[in-house]
Design an enzyme around this catalytic site. Structure first.
Site, PDB file in Angstrom:
ATOM      1  N   HIS A 122      -1.188   6.200   2.109  1.00 58.60           N
ATOM      2  CA  HIS A 122      -1.259   5.115   3.225  1.00 58.60           C
ATOM      3  C   HIS A 122      -1.044   5.869   4.492  1.00 58.60           C
ATOM      4  CE1 HIS A 122      -0.996   1.285   5.023  1.00 58.60           C
ATOM      5  NE2 HIS A 122      -0.071   1.474   5.591  1.00 58.60           N
ATOM      6  N   CYS A 181       0.760  -1.227   0.036  1.00 60.46           N
ATOM      7  CA  CYS A 181      -0.002   0.087  -0.051  1.00 60.46           C
ATOM      8  C   CYS A 181       0.738   1.396  -0.084  1.00 60.46           C
ATOM      9  CB  CYS A 181      -1.160   0.032   1.041  1.00 60.46           C
ATOM     10  SG  CYS A 181      -2.175  -1.305   1.099  1.00 60.46           S
TER      11      CYS A 181
END
Length: 512
Positions: free
Chosen positions: A149, A95
């Site tokens: 993120h 991510c």
């Protein structure tokens, strides 16, 4: 200058073939139109194009428009009016590195970022992000849901990229527990007896969409669209699904007959390098608590993954419906993509963090106001997003981006702007959680039109630890490593040259 000359030449040539009485006004009107259409910035009376960027989490190309059994009517409808990139690839299947990469327009090696725990600004404090660039050019930029993120980093999100505070951007997937009024309906998914964080790894409850993160993300995105409709905007909407846990509301589980979903082939690729694999700890838990799912448990998780996809698709539909009802679709560039792909048991793997096609390949759909549509086989990378959107919106593209504009492909799906795409991943996959907090190896992978070639190199000195070559013409699921096959020598040489051009073997990963 070349574009202006070409436009002027075409105008003058068409004038000489026309009625002499029409020459003067025709020249004036067409030349003015040419200036407006090919100038570096839109005319003052031409409204700026809006951007709606929709990002899914952990979604491989499991959409109806990609030939999947997944029921995704809303994204399939978007695909009908946009360009579907059949071969788009992330730069790292994790991510934070992936999102930092495409939102900054730079590869993980350029950012020196390969883990979930380091915020991109720790090593790149002055980098200008994609939404920040639009903000600097007069756009209202808003973030709803998971875009950057956040959970493992010291800085949460990136407030300087946005015109207002982010919404539901800071959380962990394992805390996405259902919020309901009254008694919580029972969980009908009972075969998997372990948790993802605080939540069962599989959960099927008869609850409304807004009980979970993504239902609330969609509702907020609809509100924000109404707030920003009178100004040029860049709205990023980040859905948390289909990332685990597999806990979509029951009605999305009910869309599928588990017995009719694609059957799992868990085979490990023959001849693959050991470093290509990981222990699937994200889904199956870290040692010594690693689970070894039964076929029935695997089927339940796979069912849940498809349910999550349909749940996410329904939320996308709400946002796109609001865009249309507010009259904004006719002047908004819509991009849908995923941060990376995913394994649900294939290759013995669960989760992401590999260089295999399942993890590297992502869905990407771009719908522009001019209505151009189609499917392209052109290779593309998520790092191309930044220059593509600046190009589409008439903004100056910053220097030193690692991607290229995909606008030529959007104008003609038969075109191509690059011959290869790159993905990479360190080993251990979550090296920042080890005692040394350093990788021992880096996998560099190149996808050509026909093959995937991956080299695993020692972190400190760059020693070649292993290589893989997969022939997608005969082996689309990457089950046979043919790197040592004489029949693949020419393909190996070509792929190796491409990989070494971007990631020279003389520079160890630790010193890039």
């Amino acid at each position: 200058m070349m574009r202006w000359v070409a436009a002027e030449y075409c105008v003058r040539r068409s004038v000489t073939l026309g009625d002499p009485a029409m020459r003067t006004p025709f020249v004036a009107s067409v030349l003015i139109a040419a200036v407006v259409s090919v100038g570096t910035s839109p005319a003052a009376d031409v409204p700026k194009r809006n951007v709606l960027l929709i990002v899914a989490d952990d979604l491989r190309t499991e959409l109806g428009c990609y030939g999947s059994a997944a029921q995704t009517p809303h994204l399939d409808a978007l695909a009908q009016r946009g360009v579907v990139f059949e071969r788009a690839y992330c730069q790292q299947a994790l991510c934070n590195p992936s999102r930092s990469s495409f939102l900054c327009g730079k590869r993980p090696d350029t950012l020196h970022l390969w883990n979930n725990g380091t915020h991109f600004r720790e090593k790149n404090p002055n980098v200008v992000t994609l939404p920040q660039h639009f903000k600097n050019h007069g756009y209202t930029t808003r973030c709803v849901g998971k875009i950057f993120h956040n959970w493992h980093t010291q800085e949460k999100g990136d407030r300087r990229s946005w015109s207002a505070d982010e919404f539901l951007h800071y959380a962990t997937h394992g805390s996405d527990q259902p919020r309901v009024t009254g008694a919580l309906p029972e969980n009908l998914a009972t075969l998997c007896d372990w948790n993802y964080g605080e939540t069962p790894i599989t959960e099927c409850r008869d609850v409304p969409d807004e009980a979970y993160f993504d239902g609330r993300v969609a509702a907020e995105a609809v509100k924000v669209l109404a707030e920003v409709k009178g100004e040029p905007f860049f709205l990023a909407v980040g859905f948390w699904k289909p990332h685990a846990p597999f806990n979509a509301p029951k009605k999305y589980w009910d869309l599928y007959d588990r017995a009719r979903l694609p059957q799992l082939d868990p085979a490990r690729p023959l001849g693959a390098v050991d470093l290509a694999f990981h222990d699937s700890r994200e889904i199956l838990l870290p040692p010594p608590n690693t689970r070894h799912p039964t076929p029935e448990q695997s089927a339940e998780m796979r069912h849940g993954y498809f349910a999550n996809i349909s749940f996410m698709d329904a939320q996308v539909g709400k946002v796109l419906s609001a865009l249309a009802s507010l009259g904004l679709a006719r002047n908004t560039v819509v991009v849908f993509l995923s941060d990376h792909g995913y394994h649900v048991g294939e290759h013995t793997l669960w989760g992401k963090t590999s260089c295999f096609e399942y993890d590297a390949r992502v869905p990407m759909i771009v719908a522009t106001p001019d209505g151009k549509s189609g499917t392209t086989q052109s290779l593309a990378e998520l790092v191309d997003l930044f220059p593509t959107l600046t190009d589409l919106c008439g903004l100056k593209t910053p220097d030193q981006l690692d991607g290229v504009s995909l606008v030529p492909v959007l104008n003609d799906v038969s075109k191509s702007v690059k011959e290869v795409a790159f993905t990479q991943h360190p080993r251990p996959a979550y090296y920042d959680r080890t005692e040394s907090k350093l990788p021992v190896a880096m996998g560099y992978s190149v996808r050509t039109a026909t093959h995937r070639y991956t080299e695993w190199r020692a972190w400190e000195d760059g020693t070649l630890l292993g290589a893989e070559l997969y022939d997608h013409a005969s082996d689309p699921y990457e089950l046979h490593n043919v790197a040592t096959s004489p029949a693949s020598a020419a393909a190996l040489l070509a792929a190796r040259r491409a990989l070494h051009g971007e990631f020279p073997p003389g520079t160890p990963p630790a010193h890039r």
